[in-house]
Motif scaffolding. Structure first.
Motif, PDB file in Angstrom:
ATOM      1  N   MET A  68       0.822  -1.189   0.000  1.00  0.00           N
ATOM      2  CA  MET A  68       0.000   0.000   0.000  1.00  0.00           C
ATOM      3  C   MET A  68       0.865   1.252   0.000  1.00  0.00           C
ATOM      4  O   MET A  68       0.501   2.264  -0.594  1.00  0.00           O
ATOM      5  CB  MET A  68      -0.906  -0.063   1.240  1.00  0.00           C
ATOM      6  CG  MET A  68      -2.053   0.865   1.206  1.00  0.00           C
ATOM      7  SD  MET A  68      -3.121   0.404  -0.144  1.00  0.00           S
ATOM      8  CE  MET A  68      -4.422   1.458   0.105  1.00  0.00           C
ATOM      9  N   LYS A  69       2.018   1.165   0.695  1.00  0.00           N
ATOM     10  CA  LYS A  69       2.915   2.312   0.773  1.00  0.00           C
ATOM     11  C   LYS A  69       3.447   2.674  -0.611  1.00  0.00           C
ATOM     12  O   LYS A  69       3.541   3.856  -0.958  1.00  0.00           O
ATOM     13  CB  LYS A  69       4.060   1.982   1.726  1.00  0.00           C
ATOM     14  CG  LYS A  69       5.050   3.100   1.908  1.00  0.00           C
ATOM     15  CD  LYS A  69       6.149   2.706   2.869  1.00  0.00           C
ATOM     16  CE  LYS A  69       7.163   3.816   2.974  1.00  0.00           C
ATOM     17  NZ  LYS A  69       8.280   3.468   3.822  1.00  0.00           N
ATOM     18  N   HIS A  70       3.766   1.685  -1.425  1.00  0.00           N
ATOM     19  CA  HIS A  70       4.303   1.922  -2.762  1.00  0.00           C
ATOM     20  C   HIS A  70       3.263   2.586  -3.666  1.00  0.00           C
ATOM     21  O   HIS A  70       3.614   3.442  -4.480  1.00  0.00           O
ATOM     22  CB  HIS A  70       4.788   0.610  -3.387  1.00  0.00           C
ATOM     23  CG  HIS A  70       5.952   0.012  -2.662  1.00  0.00           C
ATOM     24  ND1 HIS A  70       7.189   0.595  -2.647  1.00  0.00           N
ATOM     25  CD2 HIS A  70       6.041  -1.118  -1.911  1.00  0.00           C
ATOM     26  CE1 HIS A  70       8.001  -0.155  -1.926  1.00  0.00           C
ATOM     27  NE2 HIS A  70       7.337  -1.219  -1.462  1.00  0.00           N
ATOM     28  N   ILE A  71       2.027   2.172  -3.516  1.00  0.00           N
ATOM     29  CA  ILE A  71       0.957   2.777  -4.322  1.00  0.00           C
ATOM     30  C   ILE A  71       0.789   4.246  -3.934  1.00  0.00           C
ATOM     31  O   ILE A  71       0.608   5.115  -4.798  1.00  0.00           O
ATOM     32  CB  ILE A  71      -0.371   1.996  -4.148  1.00  0.00           C
ATOM     33  CG1 ILE A  71      -0.224   0.594  -4.734  1.00  0.00           C
ATOM     34  CG2 ILE A  71      -1.516   2.744  -4.801  1.00  0.00           C
ATOM     35  CD1 ILE A  71      -1.410  -0.306  -4.485  1.00  0.00           C
ATOM     36  N   GLY A  72       0.887   4.550  -2.648  1.00  0.00           N
ATOM     37  CA  GLY A  72       0.787   5.939  -2.177  1.00  0.00           C
ATOM     38  C   GLY A  72       1.934   6.789  -2.702  1.00  0.00           C
ATOM     39  O   GLY A  72       1.731   7.932  -3.131  1.00  0.00           O
ATOM     40  N   LEU A  73       3.153   6.245  -2.710  1.00  0.00           N
ATOM     41  CA  LEU A  73       4.307   6.966  -3.248  1.00  0.00           C
ATOM     42  C   LEU A  73       4.155   7.194  -4.749  1.00  0.00           C
ATOM     43  O   LEU A  73       4.479   8.266  -5.266  1.00  0.00           O
ATOM     44  CB  LEU A  73       5.601   6.204  -2.950  1.00  0.00           C
ATOM     45  CG  LEU A  73       6.081   6.211  -1.498  1.00  0.00           C
ATOM     46  CD1 LEU A  73       7.310   5.323  -1.348  1.00  0.00           C
ATOM     47  CD2 LEU A  73       6.390   7.629  -1.053  1.00  0.00           C
ATOM     48  N   PHE A  74       3.661   6.170  -5.443  1.00  0.00           N
ATOM     49  CA  PHE A  74       3.427   6.305  -6.880  1.00  0.00           C
ATOM     50  C   PHE A  74       2.397   7.381  -7.154  1.00  0.00           C
ATOM     51  O   PHE A  74       2.588   8.224  -8.039  1.00  0.00           O
ATOM     52  CB  PHE A  74       2.970   4.954  -7.471  1.00  0.00           C
ATOM     53  CG  PHE A  74       2.628   5.056  -8.918  1.00  0.00           C
ATOM     54  CD1 PHE A  74       3.627   5.131  -9.876  1.00  0.00           C
ATOM     55  CD2 PHE A  74       1.302   5.081  -9.332  1.00  0.00           C
ATOM     56  CE1 PHE A  74       3.310   5.230 -11.222  1.00  0.00           C
ATOM     57  CE2 PHE A  74       0.976   5.188 -10.671  1.00  0.00           C
ATOM     58  CZ  PHE A  74       1.986   5.255 -11.631  1.00  0.00           C
ATOM     59  N   ALA A 106       1.577   9.932  -5.243  1.00  0.00           N
ATOM     60  CA  ALA A 106       2.139  11.244  -4.907  1.00  0.00           C
ATOM     61  C   ALA A 106       3.098  11.710  -6.000  1.00  0.00           C
ATOM     62  O   ALA A 106       3.082  12.880  -6.390  1.00  0.00           O
ATOM     63  CB  ALA A 106       2.859  11.163  -3.564  1.00  0.00           C
ATOM     64  N   GLY A 107       3.908  10.809  -6.508  1.00  0.00           N
ATOM     65  CA  GLY A 107       4.831  11.156  -7.603  1.00  0.00           C
ATOM     66  C   GLY A 107       4.076  11.563  -8.851  1.00  0.00           C
ATOM     67  O   GLY A 107       4.451  12.519  -9.538  1.00  0.00           O
ATOM     68  N   LEU A 108       3.017  10.844  -9.151  1.00  0.00           N
ATOM     69  CA  LEU A 108       2.191  11.178 -10.309  1.00  0.00           C
ATOM     70  C   LEU A 108       1.539  12.544 -10.134  1.00  0.00           C
ATOM     71  O   LEU A 108       1.497  13.347 -11.065  1.00  0.00           O
ATOM     72  CB  LEU A 108       1.127  10.090 -10.512  1.00  0.00           C
ATOM     73  CG  LEU A 108       0.273  10.197 -11.768  1.00  0.00           C
ATOM     74  CD1 LEU A 108       1.143  10.062 -13.017  1.00  0.00           C
ATOM     75  CD2 LEU A 108      -0.797   9.118 -11.748  1.00  0.00           C
ATOM     76  N   LEU A 109       1.052  12.824  -8.933  1.00  0.00           N
ATOM     77  CA  LEU A 109       0.422  14.110  -8.651  1.00  0.00           C
ATOM     78  C   LEU A 109       1.428  15.254  -8.786  1.00  0.00           C
ATOM     79  O   LEU A 109       1.155  16.262  -9.441  1.00  0.00           O
ATOM     80  CB  LEU A 109      -0.178  14.093  -7.238  1.00  0.00           C
ATOM     81  CG  LEU A 109      -0.851  15.386  -6.790  1.00  0.00           C
ATOM     82  CD1 LEU A 109      -2.078  15.673  -7.639  1.00  0.00           C
ATOM     83  CD2 LEU A 109      -1.223  15.302  -5.321  1.00  0.00           C
ATOM     84  N   PHE A 110       2.602  15.089  -8.178  1.00  0.00           N
ATOM     85  CA  PHE A 110       3.622  16.129  -8.269  1.00  0.00           C
ATOM     86  C   PHE A 110       4.124  16.289  -9.708  1.00  0.00           C
ATOM     87  O   PHE A 110       4.379  17.400 -10.163  1.00  0.00           O
ATOM     88  CB  PHE A 110       4.790  15.833  -7.332  1.00  0.00           C
ATOM     89  CG  PHE A 110       4.483  16.111  -5.893  1.00  0.00           C
ATOM     90  CD1 PHE A 110       4.023  17.356  -5.492  1.00  0.00           C
ATOM     91  CD2 PHE A 110       4.664  15.128  -4.943  1.00  0.00           C
ATOM     92  CE1 PHE A 110       3.744  17.611  -4.159  1.00  0.00           C
ATOM     93  CE2 PHE A 110       4.384  15.380  -3.613  1.00  0.00           C
ATOM     94  CZ  PHE A 110       3.922  16.624  -3.208  1.00  0.00           C
ATOM     95  N   GLY A 111       4.258  15.199 -10.416  1.00  0.00           N
ATOM     96  CA  GLY A 111       4.683  15.265 -11.813  1.00  0.00           C
ATOM     97  C   GLY A 111       3.675  16.000 -12.670  1.00  0.00           C
ATOM     98  O   GLY A 111       4.036  16.834 -13.503  1.00  0.00           O
TER      99      GLY A 111
END
Length: 86
Positions: free
Chosen positions: A1-7, A9-14
């Motif tokens: 679940m942590k990896h999906i959250g990081l992904f 967040a990265g997508l949002l910031f990108g």
């Protein structure tokens, strides 16, 4: 679940970063920066042209001096040869 959250967040910031980089304000900044770089290039090229013209003048003067010295040396050589023959 942590990896999906990081992904996510990265997508949002990108996506947000891409929106910021392609915004009208950013394009104005890019245009002004490019215009300043072009003005700097023109100024530098003007200076380079002035220096090159000065260097060409110096080269021409130096070449004329060397040609004059060579002609004088040749004249002295001819005079020395004439004096030896007499």
């Amino acid at each position: 679940m942590k990896h999906i959250g990081l992904f996510a967040a990265g997508l949002l910031f990108g996506t947000a970063g891409l929106k910021i980089l392609t915004s009208e304000d950013a394009k104005k900044v890019y245009a002004h920066t490019t215009a300043a770089a072009l003005r700097a290039k023109d100024c530098i090229m003007h200076t380079v042209t002035s220096v090159r013209e000065g260097a060409d003048d110096i080269y021409a003067d130096a070449k004329a001096i060397n040609d004059h010295r060579a002609a004088e040396a040749e004249a002295e050589t001819i005079e020395d040869t004439s004096a030896q023959e007499a």
